[in-house]
Design an enzyme around this catalytic site. Structure first.
Site, PDB file in Angstrom:
ATOM      1  N   ASN A 133       0.881  -1.163   0.000  1.00  0.00           N
ATOM      2  CA  ASN A 133       0.000   0.000   0.000  1.00  0.00           C
ATOM      3  C   ASN A 133       0.927   1.223   0.000  1.00  0.00           C
ATOM      4  OD1 ASN A 133      -1.760   2.049   0.522  1.00  0.00           O
ATOM      5  ND2 ASN A 133      -2.704   1.104   2.314  1.00  0.00           N
ATOM      6  N   ARG A 193      -2.707  -2.087  -3.243  1.00  0.00           N
ATOM      7  CA  ARG A 193      -3.922  -1.296  -3.040  1.00  0.00           C
ATOM      8  C   ARG A 193      -3.814  -0.095  -3.962  1.00  0.00           C
ATOM      9  NH1 ARG A 193      -4.965   3.136   0.649  1.00  0.00           N
ATOM     10  NH2 ARG A 193      -7.217   3.457   0.801  1.00  0.00           N
ATOM     11  N   HIS A 223     -12.648   3.266   0.661  1.00  0.00           N
ATOM     12  CA  HIS A 223     -12.669   2.200   1.683  1.00  0.00           C
ATOM     13  C   HIS A 223     -13.382   0.961   1.175  1.00  0.00           C
ATOM     14  CE1 HIS A 223     -12.483   5.323   5.210  1.00  0.00           C
ATOM     15  NE2 HIS A 223     -11.276   4.926   4.879  1.00  0.00           N
ATOM     16  N   ARG A 251     -11.032  15.480   8.577  1.00  0.00           N
ATOM     17  CA  ARG A 251     -11.879  15.930   7.460  1.00  0.00           C
ATOM     18  C   ARG A 251     -13.253  16.352   7.960  1.00  0.00           C
ATOM     19  NH1 ARG A 251     -10.478  10.753   4.548  1.00  0.00           N
ATOM     20  NH2 ARG A 251      -8.525  11.168   3.465  1.00  0.00           N
TER      21      ARG A 251
END
Ligand code: ADP
Length: 414
Positions: free
Chosen positions: A7, A99, A189, A250
């Protein structure tokens, strides 16, 4: 088959080595061989490596870029000092799964990486300018290190949400923006939501088609997904991961007119405001203290810090509203499933999100809720609660390793 899972981010690389094949998947007996992270790439990088069952090994070393980091990890994994079971040289690593953040509308499932796939991931850079370039660098680093012959597979964070119907993925903006730029909700996700849905149907011993659940991934980033008949039919993140729930840093949903308002008042550019909404908002922005839920809970309990309490309340309230919205969107659900660092570990946050949902039939079991943290999987609602409530720890790396094996074997059959 020994699969390396990578990743790659802009300044970090996470990895795992997993031994898996179709027979191990069927028995749920895949073996985790090693894992690690390299952070602060570009300077004096912080390196954490761990062989399964042994003490973690920490060190620091100057690593220039992602290439150097992938090189470091792989050479370590193949070295006698690491001594990983079944790995004597890099030729014992048989495939690499990546990923990849954004697969646009092109990728609805994981794929074996070819030159054409690389070009298509490049075409999605516009949609994920920070993430996709790092993922591509990871892919080319592996090619350099292992040669062209090693199969590599891309597992997309957006792919699971490609089943969203158009009324859920389109924004109510002039339609030509979708036509011109593919401006729409993609959701993220996806690897986590898909894994958790898969575990849920295993636990319940039901089919994919009978899987009707709401999954809440609550980590540093947070998102909710409505899963009907096994498919994602709505999700809270949008064109970018900024939309939806309040998160660590966020803002999540807000009135788009706020951008112009802040620009006028603070003299900031649209880009600066987007950064502010991504990096300085959410739990951090409201509390003024931290984006870390564990620290906020401690502040709230020990110091009665008003803004820490407010941040937690906003976080939970917004998650609760999404549960209500998705129950309406999907004509009811059989379960709500919590995952991610907060979802897996915080009974308090789970209880506060579920508070006031008794009217729809959710009844948490306080004792079961308390017992489920630190990676424990299972039911946390009372018998008869409908929807039921579960905690299911996510495992994105495992899903990537398994998809990698499946893609490689499918390719061999052709
Ligand atoms: P990422 O989204 O980066 O993968 P994680 O899924 O690891 O992150 O989630 C990180 C979040 O989980 C942080 O806010 C952290 O405080 C929170 N967390 C971890 N353990 C606990 C805990 N025991 N109680 C509350 N929050 C926790």
């Amino acid at each position: 088959m020994n699969v390396q899972v990578l990743n790659c981010g802009s300044s970090s690389v996470k990895f795992q080595l997993i031994a898996t094949d179709l027979e191990l998947i069927a028995r749920d007996a895949d073996r985790r061989l090693a894992k690690g992270t390299i952070e602060r790439i570009g300077g004096e990088a912080i390196i954490n490596l761990q062989v399964a069952g042994r003490e973690p090994h920490r060190s620091a070393s100057p690593l220039r870029d992602i290439n150097a980091a992938v090189d470091y990890i792989t050479r370590w994994a193949a070295s006698p000092e690491a001594g990983i079971e079944g790995i004597k040289s890099i030729s014992d690593i048989k495939a690499v799964g990546h990923r990849v953040v954004h697969g646009g509308e092109r990728f609805k499932e994981s794929v074996l990486i070819t030159d054409e796939v690389v070009r298509a991931v490049e075409d999605c850079i516009d949609l994920a300018p920070l993430h996709n370039p790092a993922n591509l660098t990871g892919i080319s680093a592996v090619r350099k290190l292992f040669g062209e012959g090693l199969p590599q597979v891309a597992v997309f964070d957006t792919a699971f949400h490609q089943t969203l119907p158009d009324h859920a993925f389109l924004y109510a903006l002039p339609y030509q923006f979708y036509r011109r730029y593919r401006l729409r909700r993609y959701g993220f996700h996806g690897i986590s939501h898909r894994y958790v849905a898969y575990r849920y149907r295993n636990l319940r011993q039901i089919t994919r088609e009978a899987t009707n659940i709401i999954t809440l991934h609550l980590g540093n980033g947070c998102s909710a997904t409505a899963i009907r008949a096994g498919n994602s039919i709505d999700t809270s993140m949008g064109l970018t991961p900024l939309e939806g729930l309040a998160m660590g840093t966020r803002s999540g949903d807000l009135d788009p007119a706020i951008v112009e308002f802040i620009a006028a008042k603070e003299g900031l550019s649209a880009r600066e405001i987007e950064t502010l909404m991504n990096k300085q908002s959410g739990l951090l922005g409201i509390s003024g203290l931290t984006s870390d839920m564990r620290e906020l809970l401690a502040e709230a309990h020990e110091e009665n810090d008003r803004r820490a309490m407010l941040a937690i309340e906003i976080f939970c309230y917004r998650a609760r509203k999404y549960i209500g919205a998705y129950l309406a969107a999907m004509n009811g659900a059989d379960a709500v499933v919590f995952t991610g660092g907060i979802g897996e570990n915080s009974p308090e946050v789970r209880a506060r999100i579920c508070e006031g949902l008794q009217w729809i039939g959710i009844e948490l079991d306080a004792e079961l809720n308390r017992q489920h943290s630190g990676g424990r999987e299972g039911l946390i609602s009372k018998e008869g609660s409908r929807p039921a409530v579960y905690v299911i720890p996510t495992d994105e790396e495992l899903l990537i390793a398994r998809d990698t094996v499946r893609c490689v074997l499918k390719d061999r059959q052709h």
